[in-house]
Each structure stands twice: as structure tokens, then as C-alpha cells.
Design an enzyme around this catalytic site. Structure first.
Site, PDB file in Angstrom:
ATOM      1  N   GLU A 135       0.828  -1.203   0.113  1.00 49.34           N
ATOM      2  CA  GLU A 135       0.039  -0.042  -0.006  1.00 49.34           C
ATOM      3  C   GLU A 135       1.080   1.187  -0.095  1.00 49.34           C
ATOM      4  OE1 GLU A 135      -2.749  -0.430  -0.791  1.00 49.34           O
ATOM      5  OE2 GLU A 135      -3.120  -2.508  -0.493  1.00 49.34           O
ATOM      6  N   HIS A 144       0.719  -1.735 -10.047  1.00 50.95           N
ATOM      7  CA  HIS A 144       0.688  -3.158  -9.953  1.00 50.95           C
ATOM      8  C   HIS A 144       1.773  -3.862 -10.790  1.00 50.95           C
ATOM      9  CE1 HIS A 144      -3.394  -3.590  -8.011  1.00 50.95           C
ATOM     10  NE2 HIS A 144      -2.367  -3.510  -6.971  1.00 50.95           N
TER      11      HIS A 144
HETATM   12 ZN   LIG Z   1      -2.632  -2.899  -5.081  1.00 54.57          ZN
END
Ligand SMILES: [Zn+2]
Ligand SMILES: [Zn+2]
Length: 179
Positions: A135, A144
Site C-alpha cells: 500500500e 501493480h
Molecule cells: Zn495494490
């Protein structure tokens, strides 16, 4: 919100600084008066969905953004021992605020006992650090990553979290978005 052992948080702080060089990590706990004020806040109360027995993460993050005002120098990761969900997700292990600046991780589902299994503190801690670095990665501008071992790989389930490492892969590491 339940309280976590401070030693665990201090360890988490130093493990996080290992993954983000040049960043100073401070671990702090909401003081009582802040906590009481938060609990009385209408937006805070309405972030809890009684039927689901879960918190609605986007609303919590909105509120935290307004109250705690992260800025260019200061980013905040909230570590919350409550179960939460988000848009299109039955649950989230963590979420970064869409406008940046802060995020949260949610602890109940990274505990073995949530699934009726024997508590495993070591596994719990490993999952917590991975979720925290992930995070924070978003907060600092990482997207990502397709590498299954990279901490920025999206965890669709806990087994993805358990499989990946707590560090950035070499490709992500080169990108170093903001810091
Ligand atoms: Zn993520
Ligand atoms: Zn990566």
C-alpha cells in the site's frame, strides 16, 4: 478499533524503512482524544456497514484524508484491526486512497484465526509487512507489477500474499517513482 502491540509496530516501522530508502518512518498511535473525536464523527460512524459487519474502506480513507491531511512530505499508512470492503470487492486487505497521500491496511483477514486456524504470529507479521509495503508502494506511485514475487503484485487472495516477497522486484526498484 482494537489496539496492536507497540513492539510489533516498531518492528514494522524498521522493516518498512528497509524497503523505502531515504524515507523516515514514524510509528504513532492515535491518542485517546483523537480516537474519541473520531468515534463521534458521523462520517466515521456511517463508514461501518452493520449488515456486512465491515467498514467501507473508501469512505474511511476519504475521512482520514480530510482529518489527517497528508502532504508532499508526509504520507500516512493506517493500520487498522478491522475488516473492510471496497467497490466491487467483498473484502480488502489494504487500500490506497485514490487521490494519493494515504492508505490503510486491514488486519483481521491476515490472521490465521480468522479462518478458524491456529494463530501464527510469524505468518501474521510477514503478511502485515507485505501489505504495508504494497500500500505504501501505491501511495508513492507504484502500480501493480506482473512479477508474482514482487511486493507490488496484486494479491487476489492470501496465497498470493504468502507467495510474494516483501520487497520490490528489480524492475520496480529501478523505477523508484517519487522517492
Ligand atoms: Zn495494490
Ligand atoms: Zn515489481
Amino acid at each position: 478499533m482494537a489496539e496492536l502491540d507497540y513492539r510489533i509496530l516498531n518492528n514494522l516501522g524498521s522493516d518498512i524503512s528497509r524497503e523505502f530508502e531515504n524515507i523516515r518512518v514514524t510509528v504513532s498511535r492515535l491518542n485517546n482524544s483523537n480516537l474519541i473525536r473520531l468515534k463521534k464523527n458521523a462520517a466515521f460512524q456511517s463508514s461501518f456497514d452493520k449488515d456486512r459487519n465491515q467498514w467501507y474502506s473508501p469512505k474511511l480513507l476519504d475521512l482520514f484524508f480530510e482529518k489527517f491531511k497528508p502532504n508532499k512530505e508526509t504520507k500516512i499508512l493506517f493500520i487498522l484491526d478491522v475488516d473492510a470492503y471496497s467497490n466491487g470487492m467483498n473484502f480488502v486487505l489494504g487500500e490506497a486512497f485514490h487521490q494519493g497521500g494515504l492508505g490503510a491496511i486491514y488486519l483481521p483477514r491476515i490472521k490465521q484465526e480468522f479462518y478458524g486456524l491456529k494463530p501464527d504470529n510469524e505468518l501474521f507479521y510477514k503478511r502485515m509487512i507485505k501489505e504495508a509495503v504494497h500500500e505504501l508502494g501505491h501511495i508513492f506511485g507504484f502500480n501493480h507489477c506482473p512479477d508474482l514475487l514482487c511486493v507490488m503484485h496484486f494479491s487476489n487472495s492470501l496465497s498470493d500474499t504468502d507467495f510474494k516477497r516483501k520487497s520490490f522486484c528489480s524492475k520496480c526498484r529501478i523505477k523508484k517513482p517519487i522517492f
